[in-house]
Design an enzyme around this catalytic site. Structure first.
Site, PDB file in Angstrom:
ATOM      1  N   ASN A  95       9.226  -6.260 -68.305  1.00  0.00           N
ATOM      2  CA  ASN A  95       9.331  -7.529 -69.033  1.00  0.00           C
ATOM      3  C   ASN A  95       8.669  -7.499 -70.402  1.00  0.00           C
ATOM      4  OD1 ASN A  95      10.480  -8.448 -66.683  1.00  0.00           O
ATOM      5  ND2 ASN A  95       8.740  -9.688 -66.046  1.00  0.00           N
TER       6      ASN A  95
ATOM      7  N   ASP B  39       5.662  -5.886 -52.050  1.00  0.00           N
ATOM      8  CA  ASP B  39       5.292  -6.971 -52.939  1.00  0.00           C
ATOM      9  C   ASP B  39       4.006  -7.645 -52.460  1.00  0.00           C
ATOM     10  OD1 ASP B  39       5.753  -9.425 -54.736  1.00  0.00           O
ATOM     11  OD2 ASP B  39       7.639  -8.361 -55.012  1.00  0.00           O
TER      12      ASP B  39
ATOM     13  N   ASP C  11       0.867  -5.090 -43.551  1.00  0.00           N
ATOM     14  CA  ASP C  11      -0.038  -5.353 -44.662  1.00  0.00           C
ATOM     15  C   ASP C  11      -0.775  -4.064 -45.018  1.00  0.00           C
ATOM     16  OD1 ASP C  11      -2.731  -6.087 -45.892  1.00  0.00           O
ATOM     17  OD2 ASP C  11      -1.702  -8.018 -45.931  1.00  0.00           O
TER      18      ASP C  11
ATOM     19  N   PRO D 296      11.456 -22.448 -44.833  1.00  0.00           N
ATOM     20  CA  PRO D 296      12.699 -22.813 -44.125  1.00  0.00           C
ATOM     21  C   PRO D 296      13.926 -22.026 -44.557  1.00  0.00           C
ATOM     22  CG  PRO D 296      12.004 -24.554 -45.646  1.00  0.00           C
ATOM     23  CD  PRO D 296      10.859 -23.614 -45.507  1.00  0.00           C
ATOM     24  N   ASP D 297      13.938 -21.541 -45.771  1.00  0.00           N
ATOM     25  CA  ASP D 297      15.102 -20.786 -46.246  1.00  0.00           C
ATOM     26  C   ASP D 297      15.086 -19.330 -45.799  1.00  0.00           C
ATOM     27  OD1 ASP D 297      15.824 -23.103 -47.523  1.00  0.00           O
ATOM     28  OD2 ASP D 297      15.149 -22.459 -49.508  1.00  0.00           O
TER      29      ASP D 297
ATOM     30  N   SER E 136      12.192  -8.786 -62.419  1.00  0.00           N
ATOM     31  CA  SER E 136      11.954  -8.834 -60.972  1.00  0.00           C
ATOM     32  C   SER E 136      13.120  -9.493 -60.263  1.00  0.00           C
ATOM     33  CB  SER E 136      10.675  -9.619 -60.662  1.00  0.00           C
ATOM     34  OG  SER E 136       9.531  -8.866 -60.907  1.00  0.00           O
TER      35      SER E 136
ATOM     36  N   VAL F  80      16.170   6.511 -59.203  1.00  0.00           N
ATOM     37  CA  VAL F  80      15.850   5.097 -58.966  1.00  0.00           C
ATOM     38  C   VAL F  80      16.821   4.226 -59.753  1.00  0.00           C
ATOM     39  CG1 VAL F  80      14.103   3.293 -59.199  1.00  0.00           C
ATOM     40  CG2 VAL F  80      13.425   5.616 -58.557  1.00  0.00           C
TER      41      VAL F  80
ATOM     42  N   HIS G 166       5.393 -14.362 -55.311  1.00  0.00           N
ATOM     43  CA  HIS G 166       6.355 -13.430 -55.901  1.00  0.00           C
ATOM     44  C   HIS G 166       7.230 -12.764 -54.844  1.00  0.00           C
ATOM     45  CE1 HIS G 166       7.707  -9.805 -58.152  1.00  0.00           C
ATOM     46  NE2 HIS G 166       7.637 -10.602 -59.201  1.00  0.00           N
TER      47      HIS G 166
END
Length: 445
Positions: A194, A62, A81, A70-71, A258, A209, A95
């Site tokens: 979408n 992504d 990367d 914090p979560d 998503s 998939v 995202h």
């Protein structure tokens, strides 16, 4: 493959060919917990008594994942990367962070009562950054290597919340990468799209998939969720709250396939955690066999709007389902290069030894001019085989271009209690008329 940004009438933004991005409104921490309706629909407390995803790594291919949120503290691995420089543990788009929080968020504050809780809160997230901004192209030569890297790093589930532009086909880079993942026993989950069209986009539509569409709180299909042949499952994807570091307070609400994909990936992680000896295909089989059509009567699986139904993690964890075949019930991409890599050359070298032995035997029985003819014939066959990629057919990339095929002779769905799955035990959560708690769909032939 071309890329463009598409704005829908409902305010959903889809960067097709890259991420299925959505606009998001700001949400407070208390609002976050209060509005996580999917956790109630999944009867999360009951699910977590069975599995929390511990021991399983989910790769999120992504825009990166904000490891400082914090979560998500302690949940995000180093990752990599693939954008030519940067840090996979930062996210300028938001995202990837949201997908990670839906999968493995653990909340924060006293008793972790604030913020986002994911469906598999003890799973680890492997962030693989394949684009930095909304304007970047998420090319297959970028996300393909990311998928391969995820496999090599031990990820058991790979979340692909993106898709190709307007029916574009996945080229060899992407197909080879997904085939590599499937050959190495990894569950690959991708968004159906979408656009609200009757066609599942790639890579979700590729064989093997798990393609995922979106439903709302009443278990109805989201208006903009793509449908059609090749749809596997549906999951909550409407008005989903998640972590988003691009928002002023770190949270946002949005809708899309998503989000549904992230929930399906989390469900796969839960099953892989509780049943570590099951193959990827057997995990997918459990998700398929335990899905539900809820209040939608008269549908037969696979349905072009709901696939095999809405994912039910509790049922997938608790129903008595024979392990069955280790093969993926949705099929599998084939690739000559993947086969040789997955076997580390064992099959090819064995075949080469057999050829050499057979050729040597022939040469011992003949001599002179006959030997020259035999050698020439063998050389011709070898050269021709190499030109065909060793697969007996033209070109590279392998695999079948058609949509994934559904299993033709699955076992009947096991009997289950009427309130098994989405519903919670009586007295804990009132059951609305459109509750997800229904029998699994019966299998179409």
């Amino acid at each position: 493959m071309s890329f463009k940004r598409v704005w829908s009438a409902t305010g959903v933004v889809a960067l097709t060919g890259a991420l299925l991005l959505t606009t998001a409104s700001t949400a407070s921490a208390d609002y976050v917990r209060d509005q996580q309706w999917a956790l109630n629909a999944f009867a999360a407390d009951d699910v977590w008594a069975e599995s929390q995803g511990q021991g399983v790594t989910v790769a999120v291919v992504d825009s990166g994942v904000d490891a400082s949120h914090p979560d998500l503290s302690g949940q995000v691995l180093a990752g990599k990367d693939f954008t030519g420089g940067g840090n996979a543990r930062e996210d300028l788009v938001g995202h990837g962070t949201k997908m990670a929080s839906i999968i493995a968020g653990h909340g924060h504050g006293s008793g972790n009562d604030s913020g986002v809780v994911g469906l598999a809160p003890k799973a680890k997230i492997l962030p693989l950054r394949t684009l930095q901004t909304r304007n970047d192209k998420n090319l297959e030569e970028t996300w393909g290597p990311a998928v391969r890297y995820a496999v090599d790093q031990g990820a058991k589930v790979i979340n692909l919340s993106f898709g190709s532009d307007g029916g574009s086909k996945t080229t060899s880079d992407g197909r080879e990468a997904i085939a590599y993942a499937q050959a190495h026993d990894v569950v690959v989950v991708a968004a159906a799209g979408n656009e609200g069209i009757g066609s599942v986009i790639e890579p979700a539509a590729l064989p093997g998939v798990v393609s995922v569409g979106a439903v709302d709180e009443k278990a109805n299909l989201w208006t903009d969720s793509n449908t059609g042949k090749g749809l596997t499952l549906t999951a909550p994807g409407v008005e989903i709250v998640g972590a988003n570091s691009t928002m002023s307070n770190g949270y946002g609400e949005s809708s899309g396939t998503s989000e549904a994909t992230a929930y399906a990936s989390a469900a796969a992680a839960l099953v892989r955690s509780k049943y570590p000896d099951l193959s990827a295909g057997q995990v997918i089989n459990r998700l398929i066999k335990t899905a539900t059509f809820a209040h939608h009567k008269g549908l037969k699986a696979p349905d072009e709007e709901y696939g095999y139904g809405i994912v039910r993690p509790y049922s997938a964890l608790t129903m008595d389902i024979p392990a069955g075949s280790k093969k993926n019930p949705l099929g599998q991409l084939q690739s000559s290069s993947v086969s040789s890599q997955s076997s580390k050359g064992t099959d090819s070298s064995t075949q080469a030894k057999k050829k050499k032995k057979s050729s040597s035997g022939s040469l011992l029985l003949i001599g002179g001019i006959a030997a020259v003819v035999v050698i020439g014939a063998i050389a011709f066959v070898v050269i021709r085989s190499r030109r065909n990629g060793g697969s007996g057919g033209p070109g590279s990339g392998g695999g079948s271009p058609q949509h994934p095929t559904y299993p033709s002779a699955q076992q009947p769905y096991p009997n289950s209690a009427p309130n098994q799955g989405y519903s919670t035990p009586p007295g804990q959560f009132p059951q609305p008329p459109n509750s997800y708690s229904q029998q699994p769909p019966h299998q179409g032939q």
